[in-house]
Write an enzyme that holds these catalytic residues in place. Sequence first.
Site, PDB file in Angstrom:
ATOM      1  CE1 TYR A  31      36.934  37.174  36.536  1.00 13.81           C
ATOM      2  CE2 TYR A  31      36.389  36.744  38.825  1.00 13.81           C
ATOM      3  CZ  TYR A  31      37.262  36.647  37.763  1.00 13.81           C
ATOM      4  OH  TYR A  31      38.487  36.021  37.945  1.00 13.81           O
TER       5      TYR A  31
ATOM      6  NE  ARG B 255      38.946  32.423  32.836  1.00  8.63           N
ATOM      7  CZ  ARG B 255      39.588  33.383  33.512  1.00  8.63           C
ATOM      8  NH1 ARG B 255      40.561  34.080  32.918  1.00  8.63           N
ATOM      9  NH2 ARG B 255      39.255  33.677  34.758  1.00  8.63           N
TER      10      ARG B 255
ATOM     11  CE1 TYR C 278      42.130  32.785  44.508  1.00  9.52           C
ATOM     12  CE2 TYR C 278      40.638  33.739  42.900  1.00  9.52           C
ATOM     13  CZ  TYR C 278      41.809  33.803  43.637  1.00  9.52           C
ATOM     14  OH  TYR C 278      42.632  34.896  43.497  1.00  9.52           O
TER      15      TYR C 278
ATOM     16  NE  ARG D 263      47.405  33.998  42.182  1.00  9.60           N
ATOM     17  CZ  ARG D 263      46.200  34.495  42.463  1.00  9.60           C
ATOM     18  NH1 ARG D 263      45.796  35.640  41.933  1.00  9.60           N
ATOM     19  NH2 ARG D 263      45.386  33.829  43.238  1.00  9.60           N
TER      20      ARG D 263
ATOM     21  CD  GLU E 224      43.277  42.718  38.841  1.00  7.00           C
ATOM     22  OE1 GLU E 224      42.324  42.403  39.598  1.00  7.00           O
ATOM     23  OE2 GLU E 224      43.372  42.324  37.667  1.00  7.00           O
TER      24      GLU E 224
HETATM   25  C1  3EB Z   1      42.563  37.617  41.668  1.00  9.32           C
HETATM   26  O1  3EB Z   1      43.726  37.494  42.062  1.00  9.32           O
HETATM   27  C2  3EB Z   1      42.185  38.959  41.134  1.00  9.32           C
HETATM   28  O2  3EB Z   1      40.045  35.967  35.933  1.00  9.32           O
HETATM   29  O3  3EB Z   1      41.691  36.042  34.512  1.00  9.32           O
HETATM   30  C3  3EB Z   1      43.454  38.626  38.405  1.00  9.32           C
HETATM   31  C4  3EB Z   1      44.042  38.143  37.248  1.00  9.32           C
HETATM   32  C5  3EB Z   1      42.120  38.375  38.648  1.00  9.32           C
HETATM   33  C6  3EB Z   1      43.288  37.400  36.315  1.00  9.32           C
HETATM   34  C7  3EB Z   1      41.176  36.341  35.597  1.00  9.32           C
HETATM   35  C8  3EB Z   1      41.379  37.640  37.711  1.00  9.32           C
HETATM   36  C9  3EB Z   1      41.950  37.157  36.563  1.00  9.32           C
HETATM   37  O4  3EB Z   1      41.729  36.712  41.748  1.00  9.32           O
HETATM   38  C10 3EB Z   1      41.446  38.893  39.869  1.00  9.32           C
END
Ligand code: 3EB
Length: 335
Positions: free
Chosen positions: A150, A157, A210, A223, A329
């Site tokens: 990932y 990306r 992050y 989100r 999820e």
């Molecule tokens: C998170 O909140 C959970 O890498 O495109 C959620 C939605 C998550 C999209 C992405 C990853 C992605 O980090 C993982």
Amino acid sequence: MLKVFYSNALISSPVDNHATDTLLGALYFSQQTLTDISDFDAASTFAHVAMPGLGGQSALYEFFQSTDQSQAGQSDQLHFRFNDNILFGVITLNESEFSGDPGSTPLQAASKTAYEKIFAMLKAQNFPYVLRFWNYIADINGISHDLERYRQFNLGRQQAFIGNDQHIAGNVPAACALGTTGGPLMVAFLAGRTPTLAIENPRQISAYDYPAEYGPRSPLFSRASMASVAGNSMLFLSGTASIVGHQTLHAGDVSAQTEESIENIAAVLDEADRKTATKFNMTDLHYIVYIRDPAHFPQVRAILEHRIGPHVKASYVQADICRSDLLVEIEGSAE
Ligand code: 3EB
């Protein structure tokens, strides 16, 4: 107008007996690949996601249908269909074709290439605004080249976003990233011609912020995104998990993770309500629920029915989640 709807069967006239050339495409979740889609004009934009259905449903289709006729386009492994206001596309790349670059892992290079091809096509077709990306990656938690897959995907990306003058913070599209049981890298997407509004979650640090403990390059997604398609408001809720701040909560406890994910969904919908004139409630969305361990399905469904309502619109599939400590999820859409 764009309609998103869900079915456990391949039906020949999905909405109001419209001709199938109004069908832009579909995500097709199933362990088996689909063979009998020759009657569909949109067959090349039927994106197969190698994930078993749960609850006795062997397959799930998420259809994208417009009220207008659409036309098809293709460049290499990228297939798309579009009309004047909306485009749905899907690109499928085999990682084995990207093994020659010493500065990059095959998955990183495939991810970068997938996004570069998408951005180039959207530029050529004049669809500048992405509403939603769906990212499906085999063995998403596997480690190779000393890096979780990932995280390799996130590297590629981000390289493509930067190289194509895309925002890497603020107004980024909604997305999800899930692990399949095998097969090529697949990225599906919806794009439009009017700006979308990115929604963040006050309970969570934006994914693009992050800290480095989650990988050398951040995930790039918001989100949720609020979009207007032919004047109609639509909400796309990204994959939502048991993360508060930037940390996973309730490792090993699928019930608590499901509850926390629902808290996050409520917070995202509140934030969307605060930022826009359109209100969506939790009961308005149709959810796809990704569950790592099929044995957890009854518990997860019971919590959704209790917290959202007995008639919650939800489909359940088995998938790996992009952090190895996440068991569930939830994503959704509403129009
Ligand atoms: C998170 O909140 C959970 O890498 O495109 C959620 C939605 C998550 C999209 C992405 C990853 C992605 O980090 C993982």
